[in-house]
Design a protein around this motif. Structure first.
Motif, PDB file in Angstrom:
ATOM      1  N   LEU A   3       0.828  -1.202   0.000  1.00  0.00           N
ATOM      2  CA  LEU A   3       0.000   0.000   0.000  1.00  0.00           C
ATOM      3  C   LEU A   3       0.861   1.251   0.000  1.00  0.00           C
ATOM      4  O   LEU A   3       0.554   2.217  -0.677  1.00  0.00           O
ATOM      5  CB  LEU A   3      -0.914  -0.004   1.221  1.00  0.00           C
ATOM      6  CG  LEU A   3      -2.196  -0.812   1.061  1.00  0.00           C
ATOM      7  CD1 LEU A   3      -3.048  -0.666   2.300  1.00  0.00           C
ATOM      8  CD2 LEU A   3      -2.989  -0.347  -0.146  1.00  0.00           C
ATOM      9  N   ILE A  63       0.465   4.104  -2.554  1.00  0.00           N
ATOM     10  CA  ILE A  63       0.043   5.439  -2.116  1.00  0.00           C
ATOM     11  C   ILE A  63       1.075   6.472  -2.544  1.00  0.00           C
ATOM     12  O   ILE A  63       0.718   7.574  -2.969  1.00  0.00           O
ATOM     13  CB  ILE A  63      -0.192   5.448  -0.592  1.00  0.00           C
ATOM     14  CG1 ILE A  63      -1.510   4.733  -0.301  1.00  0.00           C
ATOM     15  CG2 ILE A  63      -0.227   6.868  -0.051  1.00  0.00           C
ATOM     16  CD1 ILE A  63      -1.754   4.434   1.136  1.00  0.00           C
ATOM     17  N   ASN A  79       0.157   9.515  -4.630  1.00  0.00           N
ATOM     18  CA  ASN A  79       0.533  10.820  -4.129  1.00  0.00           C
ATOM     19  C   ASN A  79       1.203  11.650  -5.215  1.00  0.00           C
ATOM     20  O   ASN A  79       0.885  12.815  -5.432  1.00  0.00           O
ATOM     21  CB  ASN A  79       1.488  10.617  -2.956  1.00  0.00           C
ATOM     22  CG  ASN A  79       1.316  11.719  -1.944  1.00  0.00           C
ATOM     23  OD1 ASN A  79       0.314  12.435  -1.973  1.00  0.00           O
ATOM     24  ND2 ASN A  79       2.279  11.872  -1.086  1.00  0.00           N
TER      25      ASN A  79
END
Lengths: 172, 795
Positions: free
Chosen positions: B328, B332, B336
């Motif tokens: 994750l 992410i 981002n």
């Protein structure tokens, strides 16, 4: 010379031993267990043909013999250069259907060539065998290369059937 | 003594022999070869079986006897046991075994098929003996045991051994076959007799023991307990194998029983060693434990989850948690990055794409974040399913192209046949793999993709396939399994597909692309600003031009020029605002502006208000004055207007009757004028005054004619709108040129005199005339012709 691929089909009533013939040819094994082929099983084997010194990649389509889905079969036969039409010597009705299978195959592939394999020789007594062979001989058929008595169990003539078909396909 | 021991040994030997015989099946299975040579065991077999029959019949009798002497027997046994019988017993047993073994060997070596067989007769005899005298046997046994049984036993055994040995030697050296045979036969007979007796005793003893146990369990226990463990220990020290063998048979049953009685205790007993034993087993056979447990593992985990979910979660958390969190975290991070670039061209284009595709932006971001790669590309012949070309970037684990192609073709055919006949199978999903299928003509492309490919990748597949079909369609059609018939350039086309361009890839192409897209964006933005701006500019300019034109047109109209009318062009309309005194003016303006509006394809919005306000008297007065001045410019018009109390009083001369009409309307149209009063004259007034001169003279006679100049002055004052012509005349005497000159001189002298007397010279016009004055004829006297007369005229 590059490897040439050819599609061949095994056609016949259910339980005549199509899958067994293929297993004997490819893996050289035999199993008494009966497993129904559902739909299609595709196998392949690379053969070297001495006569034409040509490698051939035989893509073998094991087509389910169940008569319930007979309508599906023609599509699966498309594009096949050769076929082995299999009958079970111990079941007369499967031998009666041989001609239907040949016709179906040739209808889809008018240029195709086929070998008739009379399978399960091991179940038949010697004296009956001759008579059965005589009755089911397609030697005069222009698209039938040969009629061969086979046994996947005893490994009788299995390789011969496949090789003879391969040789014939390539020489064309 | 030795004889009794001999007997005992023989007895025990037979006991063992019969024990062996009692389980012939076991023997047969374990060593079938032994059966081939006839031995005592096999020969003795029927004997024992037969012996067992009479035994049953006599059992009850013996039992009764034993029962009566129970206590005695027990006491004896206890006694023997107390005298440290273990060692003696065990050594005796082993010795016996050895002896027996040797005997067997000897026997088989010298085997004679005629070897005497213990007869049923002897059996019954011994039985009878024992039956009749059970106490004797007990006593005998006791006696033997009491007399230091160990020593005697061992010595007896050694004696026996020696003897046997000697016998053997003798036998071999002297070959006294007959003697030996007899001896052996005799021995055998004895042995058999003893064996029978002991055999008969065994069930007795068992019964005895069981009776004793049921009667006085405690006593037996007490006597047995101290020695049992030692006996076992001792025995296992001597022959572990046999002990194990003996125990093995009962062990499973014993354990089962124990579990039944005390389910917990066995668990407790085994528990500490459980781990170790598993460890050991793993060491011996690595796969066995996993094999045994494997099938149950799934069920076990399932059960555990059902029982205690949290514990399972806790146990797995450190592993799964970190794996997931690592995954994750990476995802992410990527997301981002994408979000950070929201305002970049990439971000904006994504927003637009999201709008166009109707998916959320987040979904697109996720799609871009997940890496996707091409596992394999197949170009497959549609009918036969033969592989025309296959491209597999990962050479380490190539897919079986023929099989894959065959199966895909079969699946396609199946779907076409059984589901729908017209549509195509586009995609097969399994796990995180996708097989994208794109079919055309005689072949189709199958691309195995790991991950979710972007939408444009499918478009690229489509493009590639259409290129292949267009360029090499006939090769595909005629393909018969020989790959060399297909041009190599097909490979290049397919290889191009192995790279999936995602927006995150930072190769030059994409940066170029993004630069280009930036340019496009700027272009779009600029055109978005400039085009409307230009349109607005053009419209304003046009509006301004029209406004100006309208203003000029309105201004140039004399009736409207005085009014403040403001034209404006707005959204295809010409709007005219302002105030005019009457509908007439409004209509005039409407007509003027309307013409312009039609020529410019605009609508007219006439917002002019006609107001009937009482006009300003000064304005009206000015207007009247202006009208007067204008009208006075007309020929034959000399008027003066006086405006007072909305009434215009006009005085003066209008010589032409048509002009009279013009004058009348001009004044009546002036706003604020309610009435026009005319005091007009259609003929000019005459001035009859004449100034006479002497013949040939042009000098003004001041004394006589000064008063006449005064009348000129009065006339001009009376008619301020009129001027006077001063016309000189001469008589008909003399030459014309002289007369001409004389006439002009006479007029000039009057003119000068009038000026000198204060007449405005602008109002006078000097003329010399050769004609006679209008009312004078030739018949009249000459002096009447030598004059200057006056004639009024409108300037």
């Amino acid at each position: 010379m590059s490897v040439i691929s050819k599609k061949i089909c095994l056609v016949g009533d259910f339980s005549v031993g199509k899958t067994s013939l293929i297993r004997r040819f490819i893996e050289d094994v035999f199993s008494e267990k009966y497993l129904t082929t559902i739909g299609i099983k595709v196998s392949r084997k690379l053969l070297y043909l001495k006569s034409s010194s040509q490698e051939i990649d035989l893509v073998i389509w094991d087509i389910e013999g169940n008569t319930r889905f007979k309508s599906i079969t023609p599509t699966y036969l498309k594009g096949a250069t050769g076929a082995i039409i299999v009958g079970d010597l111990s079941r007369q009705e499967t031998l009666n259907h041989l001609r239907d299978h040949i016709n179906l195959f040739l209808e889809v592939n008018p240029k195709g060539m086929a070998i008739v394999a009379l399978n399960k020789k091991d179940l038949i007594e010697e004296n009956k065998l001759k008579k059965l062979i005589q009755l089911n001989n397609f030697q005069n058929h222009s698209h039938i290369i040969n009629t061969i008595v086979t046994s996947a169990k005893d490994n009788t003539n299995v390789n011969q059937a496949f090789y003879e078909l391969a040789e014939n396909i390539i020489s064309k | 003594m030795s004889e009794s021991i001999d007997n005992l040994i023989d007895l025990l030997l037979d006991l063992e022999a019969s024990n062996n015989i009692n389980k012939p099946n076991n023997k047969k299975q374990s060593s079938p070869k032994k059966q081939q040579t006839p031995s005592v065991e096999t020969l003795a077999n029927p004997t024992v079986e037969k012996a067992a029959v009479p035994l049953n019949s006599t059992e009850t009798k013996t039992l009764e006897q034993i029962e009566s002497n129970q206590e005695l027997l027990v006491a004896k046994v206890i006694e023997i046991i107390q005298d440290d019988p273990i060692e003696s017993l065990s050594s005796a047993i082993s010795n016996l075994t050895e002896e027996k073994h040797r005997n067997d060997q000897d026997f088989s070596a010298n085997s004679d098929k005629k070897a005497p067989v213990p007869s049923t007769n002897s059996e019954t005899k011994t039985l009878e003996q024992i039956e009749s005298n059970p106490e004797l046997l007990v006593a005998k046994v006791t006696e033997i045991i009491q007399d230091d049984p160990i020593k005697s036993l061992s010595s007896a055994i050694s004696n026996l051994t020696e003897e046997k040995h000697r016998n053997d030697q003798d036998f071999s050296s002297h070959s006294e076959k007959i003697v030996l045979e007899d001896w052996i036969a005799k021995k055998e007979e004895q042995l058999n007799e003893l064996a029978e007796s002991v055999n008969n005793l065994i069930p007795l003893m068992i019964e005895l023991l069981s009776v004793k146990v049921s009667d006085s369990q405690e006593l037996i226990l007490q006597t047995m307990i101290p020695v049992i463990d030692r006996a076992i220990e001792e025995r296992s020290g001597q022959d572990l194998q046999k002990m194990a063998h003996a125990i093995a048979k009962v062990l499973p049953d014993a354990i089962t029983q124990e579990i039944k009685i005390q389910p917990q205790s066995l668990g407790k007993a085994l528990a500490p060693e459980m781990a170790l034993s598993i460890e050991e087993q793993i060491r011996l056979d690595e796969d066995a434990i996993s094999c045994a447990l494997g099938s149950e593992m799934g069920k076990a985990i399932k059960a555990q989850i059902e029982l205690e979910k949290d514990a399972m979660v806790d146990a797995l958390y450190p592993v799964i948690g970190s794996t997931i969190s690592k995954y994750l975290a990476e995802e992410i991070q990527r997301i981002n990055d994408k979000v950070e670039k929201t305002l970049s061209p990439e971000g904006i284009s994504r927003k637009i794409r999201a709008k166009m595709q109707g998916v959320s932006e987040a979904e697109l971001i996720l799609q871009e974040s997940l890496v996707c790669s091409v596992r394999a590309i197949f170009l497959i012949h549609k009918d036969s399913g033969l592989v025309i070309r296959d491209i597999q970037p990962d050479q380490e684990h190539p897919l079986e192209s023929d099989m894959v192609a065959g199966m895909l073709t079969a699946i396609r055919s199946f779907a076409n046949d059984c589901i729908t006949s017209d549509s195509e199978l586009n995609e097969i999903d399994y796990g995180h793999f996708q097989i994208l299928l794109e079919a055309a003509g005689y072949c189709y492309i199958a691309v195995v993709v790991n991950g979710i490919p972007p939408q444009q990748f499918r478009d690229r597949i489509r493009e590639t396939l259409s290129t292949i079909v267009m360029k090499y369609g006939n090769y595909m059609e005629e393909y018969e399994g020989d790959p060399s018939t297909i041009p190599q350039s097909v490979n290049l086309l397919l290889k191009n597909l192995t790279i999936i361009e995602t927006d995150s890839s930072s190769d030059s192409q994409s940066s170029k692309k993004s630069f280009a897209s930036l340019l496009w964006l700027v272009g779009i933005l600029l055109s978005g600003i400039l085009i409307p701006w230009g349109i607005v500019k053009y419209r304003t300019a046009k509006a301004e031009r029209i406004t100006q034109e309208v203003a000029i047109q309105l201004d140039s109209n004399p009736e409207l020029s005085v009014y403040d009318l403001e034209p404006k062009v707005h959204k295809g309309n010409i709007i005219v605002t302002g105030k005019v005194p009457s509908d007439y003016h409004r209509n005039v303006a409407q007509e003027i502006v309307g013409n312009i509006a039609t020529s410019e394809n605009l609508n007219l919005d006439n917002q002019i208000i006609a107001v009937n306000v009482p006009p300003d008297p000064t304005v009206t007065a000015q207007e009247v004055k202006r009208a007067t001045n204008l009208l006075n410019l007309l020929k034959g018009v000399a008027i003066a207007a006086n405006y007072q109390n909305y009434i215009v009083t006009i005085t003066g001369f209008v010589l032409d009757t048509t002009s009279t009409q013009t004058v009348t309307t001009a004044f009546s149209n002036i706003p604020g004028v309610k009435q026009v009063v005319f005091t007009l004259e259609t003929e000019l007034p005459t001035l009859d005054t004449r100034i006479y001169f002497d013949s040939g003279e042009s000098e003004f006679k001041k004394i006589a004619d000064s008063s006449k100049i005064e009348s000129i002055k009065q006339f001009l004052d009376q008619y301020p709108s009129l001027n006077l012509k001063v016309i000189g005349h001469s008589d008909r005497q003399g030459s014309t040129s002289v007369n001409q000159k004389l006439a002009l001189e006479r007029a000039n002298s009057v003119y000068k005199q009038a000026i000198s007397q204060g007449v405005n010279p602008d109002r006078l016009e000097v003329i010399g005339s050769l004609q006679l004055p209008p009312d004078i004829t030739y018949e009249q006297p000459l002096h009447l012709s030598r004059c200057v007369r006056f004639e009024s005229f409108i300037p």
